[in-house]
Design a protein around this motif. Structure first.
Motif, PDB file in Angstrom:
ATOM      1  N   LEU A 103      55.864  25.633  36.937  1.00 31.37           N
ATOM      2  CA  LEU A 103      56.858  26.573  37.568  1.00 31.37           C
ATOM      3  C   LEU A 103      57.741  25.894  38.608  1.00 31.37           C
ATOM      4  CD1 LEU A 103      54.518  29.793  37.811  1.00 31.37           C
ATOM      5  CD2 LEU A 103      56.445  29.503  36.421  1.00 31.37           C
ATOM      6  N   GLY A 104      57.224  24.950  39.180  1.00 33.06           N
ATOM      7  CA  GLY A 104      58.027  24.204  40.333  1.00 33.06           C
ATOM      8  C   GLY A 104      58.810  23.088  40.010  1.00 33.06           C
ATOM      9  N   ASN A 105      58.674  22.786  38.652  1.00 29.49           N
ATOM     10  CA  ASN A 105      59.339  21.291  38.264  1.00 29.49           C
ATOM     11  C   ASN A 105      58.674  20.277  38.898  1.00 29.49           C
ATOM     12  OD1 ASN A 105      60.934  22.783  36.260  1.00 29.49           O
ATOM     13  ND2 ASN A 105      62.130  23.315  37.918  1.00 29.49           N
ATOM     14  N   VAL A 106      57.404  19.891  38.901  1.00 26.02           N
ATOM     15  CA  VAL A 106      56.804  18.959  39.553  1.00 26.02           C
ATOM     16  C   VAL A 106      56.529  17.768  38.661  1.00 26.02           C
ATOM     17  CG1 VAL A 106      54.959  18.190  41.173  1.00 26.02           C
ATOM     18  CG2 VAL A 106      55.728  20.508  41.548  1.00 26.02           C
ATOM     19  N   PRO A 107      56.780  16.688  38.973  1.00 33.53           N
ATOM     20  CA  PRO A 107      56.679  15.412  37.972  1.00 33.53           C
ATOM     21  C   PRO A 107      55.142  15.059  37.915  1.00 33.53           C
ATOM     22  CG  PRO A 107      58.496  14.759  39.546  1.00 33.53           C
ATOM     23  CD  PRO A 107      57.857  16.357  39.886  1.00 33.53           C
ATOM     24  N   ALA A 108      54.472  14.858  36.919  1.00 30.06           N
ATOM     25  CA  ALA A 108      53.165  14.613  36.804  1.00 30.06           C
ATOM     26  C   ALA A 108      52.356  13.487  37.534  1.00 30.06           C
ATOM     27  CB  ALA A 108      52.709  14.168  35.248  1.00 30.06           C
ATOM     28  N   ARG A 109      53.304  12.758  37.993  1.00 29.04           N
ATOM     29  CA  ARG A 109      53.238  11.382  38.981  1.00 29.04           C
ATOM     30  C   ARG A 109      52.825  11.940  40.333  1.00 29.04           C
ATOM     31  NH1 ARG A 109      53.708   6.096  39.039  1.00 29.04           N
ATOM     32  NH2 ARG A 109      53.776   5.039  41.221  1.00 29.04           N
ATOM     33  N   ALA A 110      53.684  12.820  40.522  1.00 32.74           N
ATOM     34  CA  ALA A 110      53.380  13.512  42.005  1.00 32.74           C
ATOM     35  C   ALA A 110      52.163  14.304  42.113  1.00 32.74           C
ATOM     36  CB  ALA A 110      54.807  14.343  42.322  1.00 32.74           C
ATOM     37  N   GLY A 111      51.859  15.312  40.951  1.00 33.90           N
ATOM     38  CA  GLY A 111      50.620  16.151  41.139  1.00 33.90           C
ATOM     39  C   GLY A 111      49.601  15.046  41.103  1.00 33.90           C
ATOM     40  N   LEU A 112      49.495  14.067  40.350  1.00 37.19           N
ATOM     41  CA  LEU A 112      48.503  13.093  40.286  1.00 37.19           C
ATOM     42  C   LEU A 112      48.330  12.376  41.576  1.00 37.19           C
ATOM     43  CD1 LEU A 112      46.248  11.459  38.388  1.00 37.19           C
ATOM     44  CD2 LEU A 112      48.102   9.972  38.056  1.00 37.19           C
ATOM     45  N   MET A 113      49.314  11.912  42.189  1.00 38.38           N
ATOM     46  CA  MET A 113      49.026  11.177  43.279  1.00 38.38           C
ATOM     47  C   MET A 113      48.494  12.169  44.512  1.00 38.38           C
ATOM     48  SD  MET A 113      52.047   9.491  45.562  1.00 38.38           S
ATOM     49  CE  MET A 113      53.149  11.043  45.719  1.00 38.38           C
ATOM     50  N   LEU A 114      49.067  13.432  44.590  1.00 39.30           N
ATOM     51  CA  LEU A 114      48.323  14.418  45.563  1.00 39.30           C
ATOM     52  C   LEU A 114      46.718  14.602  45.290  1.00 39.30           C
ATOM     53  CD1 LEU A 114      48.465  16.018  48.056  1.00 39.30           C
ATOM     54  CD2 LEU A 114      49.331  18.027  46.689  1.00 39.30           C
ATOM     55  N   CYS A 115      46.590  14.898  44.013  1.00 44.04           N
ATOM     56  CA  CYS A 115      45.178  15.177  43.627  1.00 44.04           C
ATOM     57  C   CYS A 115      44.395  14.041  43.918  1.00 44.04           C
ATOM     58  CB  CYS A 115      45.127  15.690  42.202  1.00 44.04           C
ATOM     59  SG  CYS A 115      45.577  17.259  41.801  1.00 44.04           S
ATOM     60  N   VAL A 116      44.518  13.027  43.579  1.00 38.64           N
ATOM     61  CA  VAL A 116      43.691  11.782  43.784  1.00 38.64           C
ATOM     62  C   VAL A 116      43.626  11.354  45.248  1.00 38.64           C
ATOM     63  CG1 VAL A 116      43.524   9.224  43.482  1.00 38.64           C
ATOM     64  CG2 VAL A 116      44.433  10.687  41.495  1.00 38.64           C
ATOM     65  N   THR A 117      44.669  11.411  45.988  1.00 36.50           N
ATOM     66  CA  THR A 117      44.446  11.234  47.316  1.00 36.50           C
ATOM     67  C   THR A 117      43.708  12.247  47.884  1.00 36.50           C
ATOM     68  OG1 THR A 117      46.626  10.102  47.583  1.00 36.50           O
ATOM     69  CG2 THR A 117      45.700  10.898  49.477  1.00 36.50           C
ATOM     70  N   LEU A 118      43.630  13.513  47.652  1.00 42.11           N
ATOM     71  CA  LEU A 118      43.000  14.742  48.417  1.00 42.11           C
ATOM     72  C   LEU A 118      41.517  14.453  48.011  1.00 42.11           C
ATOM     73  CD1 LEU A 118      43.147  16.947  50.115  1.00 42.11           C
ATOM     74  CD2 LEU A 118      43.786  18.346  48.101  1.00 42.11           C
ATOM     75  N   PHE A 124      39.728  11.782  47.091  1.00 40.42           N
ATOM     76  CA  PHE A 124      38.998  10.810  47.842  1.00 40.42           C
ATOM     77  C   PHE A 124      38.910  10.967  49.196  1.00 40.42           C
ATOM     78  CE2 PHE A 124      40.034   8.365  43.971  1.00 40.42           C
ATOM     79  CZ  PHE A 124      38.802   7.817  43.699  1.00 40.42           C
ATOM     80  N   LEU A 125      39.705  11.464  49.937  1.00 40.53           N
ATOM     81  CA  LEU A 125      39.558  11.731  51.419  1.00 40.53           C
ATOM     82  C   LEU A 125      38.566  13.084  51.506  1.00 40.53           C
ATOM     83  CD1 LEU A 125      43.368  11.683  52.569  1.00 40.53           C
ATOM     84  CD2 LEU A 125      41.693  10.052  52.986  1.00 40.53           C
ATOM     85  N   SER A 126      38.682  13.917  50.708  1.00 40.24           N
ATOM     86  CA  SER A 126      37.564  15.119  50.646  1.00 40.24           C
ATOM     87  C   SER A 126      36.253  14.352  50.640  1.00 40.24           C
ATOM     88  CB  SER A 126      38.173  16.180  49.604  1.00 40.24           C
ATOM     89  OG  SER A 126      39.244  16.782  49.795  1.00 40.24           O
ATOM     90  N   MET A 127      35.922  13.690  49.430  1.00 40.59           N
ATOM     91  CA  MET A 127      34.578  13.176  49.327  1.00 40.59           C
ATOM     92  C   MET A 127      34.124  12.557  50.656  1.00 40.59           C
ATOM     93  SD  MET A 127      33.822  14.461  46.548  1.00 40.59           S
ATOM     94  CE  MET A 127      34.395  15.598  45.533  1.00 40.59           C
TER      95      MET A 127
END
Length: 432
Positions: A394-409, A411-414
């Protein structure tokens, strides 16, 4: 029914989970195929296979769609956007943190993840454009991810606001007669999964997707609240109050939500017509929820969950006494299963094993059931959480951007939040 080979049940369950994980077929079609295969092959009685339709989770998802459609139709969504643009446009951190706060507050009154994303995404992106953030820019991507990731991850701290929560609640009720309630759930998960995760998520988006909004100093002039808007606001406040006090009056959040949905659909009194109901309620998602809950029931009644638990217990490095080590190992198990089952399927598989996992780890049964929330609410990859994928579209977010945020979040969360989660579990008596 007892003579059905265990391997046949495992085959049907395994194929269903694999189809959901690979997304080669629509999720609702996989659910219908599971119903058909289970009944044709007699792997479980109809009362188990179709138990999802009798579950509170099914009706809460359906009522969430109705409430969301009513909020959009009467114009409350547009009014909220106009009210928010001035305070949120003053700085980038304020815009991101304000958006995350908005996703959380809306989760209190609107159970459906997909409904909240569908409601908020155009509101927040329009807010960004009004503040000079161009569509497709890093700032616009950051706002879209704040809506999608914030809606999914932070709402896990609110029982009726997240589909995996509803699956877990339904599975716990079916398998162990644990009746999870709104307030105890919120008190357990809000400090870490809600507040701390929100601060961490906001910090990640602010740093990874920098932008400079142009401050807006004046709102548009809108007409005063209509009678329909006042009535819907009153209904939402009453619904929220009943949800928050369910431990006092004993009414399930699902039946409160269903009653509110019925009011929205009443002629003259309500807000939606039959056509509005047809277009606003995502029956596909409702069928998917019923399929997941039916699968969980079959796993429990067939004994398949116990067999899987026994196999896993022989591999898990668990200690005899409750400890952070055991808490982390079980959280890692949920995270690994999340790769295959995705967030909606994890509690359907893990909850039936909870007693065996509790006995092996020394943690209480309720603790094992509840520790899943942090793990499935912290996906490593976007596909593990379908609302995040929907929001990226819906927000036209590139896959790379979503992946970067999820991976970063992840490892920091764990590293930062999992120890805090364990300490809070121990303090409230859920960690043994």
């Amino acid at each position: 029914m007892a003579e059905t080979p265990q391997w046949l049940t495992a085959l049907v369950v395994g194929c269903t989970i694999l189809l959901w994980a690979l997304a080669r077929l629509p999720e609702y079609l996989t659910a219908l195929l599971f119903f058909a295969a289970a009944m044709l092959l007699h792997i479980a009685p109809a009362s188990s296979v179709f138990s999802g339709f009798a579950s509170s989770a099914f009706w809460l998802v359906l009522s969430g769609f109705v409430l969301g459609a009513a909020i959009r139709k009467v114009g409350l969504a547009q009014r909220w956007a106009n009210w928010l643009v001035v305070p949120l446009s003053q700085s980038w951190p304020r815009m991101i943190m304000g958006t995350l706060l908005l996703t959380y507050l809306l989760a209190l009154v609107m159970p459906s993840n997909m409904g909240r994303i569908a409601l908020l995404m155009p509101v927040v992106l329009a807010l960004g454009e009004r503040a000079g953030i161009a569509p497709g820019s890093r700032g616009s991507i950051g706002l879209a991810l704040a809506v999608g990731v914030g809606t999914f991850q932070l709402s896990a701290s609110i029982l009726p606001a997240n589909v995996p929560n509803l699956v877990l609640s339904g599975a716990a009720e079916s398998a162990w007669q644990l009746h999870l309630q709104w307030l105890p759930w919120w008190l357990l998960h809000m400090p870490v999964v809600g507040l701390a995760k929100g601060l961490l998520l906001g910090g990640c988006i602010i740093v990874l997707f920098r932008a400079q909004p142009l401050p807006v100093t004046q709102r548009d002039t809108l007409a005063t609240l209509s009678a329909a808007e006042w009535r819907l606001l009153g209904l939402l406040l009453i619904t929220l109050l009943l949800w928050m006090t369910d431990s006092l009056h004993g009414l399930s959040a699902a039946w409160v939500g269903l009653a509110a949905a019925c009011v929205c659909l009443l002629p003259r009194i309500g807000f939606l017509s039959g056509d509005d109901f047809a277009s606003g309620v995502n029956i596909r998602t409702c069928l998917y929820i019923a399929g997941i809950l039916g699968l969980a029931s079959v796993v429990v009644e067939s004994g398949l969950g116990r067999l899987i638990a026994s196999a896993l217990l022989s591999l898990l490095p668990l200690e005899a006494q409750p400890s952070f080590h055991n808490f982390a190992v079980l959280s890692a198990l949920v995270s690994l299963l999340n790769f295959v089952l995705t967030a909606n399927g994890v509690p359907a598989m893990v909850t039936p094993m909870a007693q065996e996992l509790a006995s092996a780890s020394g943690l209480p049964l309720i603790g094992v059931v509840m520790l899943q929330v942090f793990a499935y609410a912290t996906p490593l990859l976007p596909y593990q959480a379908s609302p995040v994928v929907v929001a990226m579209g819906l927000g036209n977010v590139p896959a790379r951007a979503g992946l970067m945020l999820c991976v970063t979040l992840f490892f920091l969360s764990m590293v930062l939040l999992l120890p805090l989660d364990y300490l809070w579990f121990r303090l409230l008596g859920y960690g043994g």
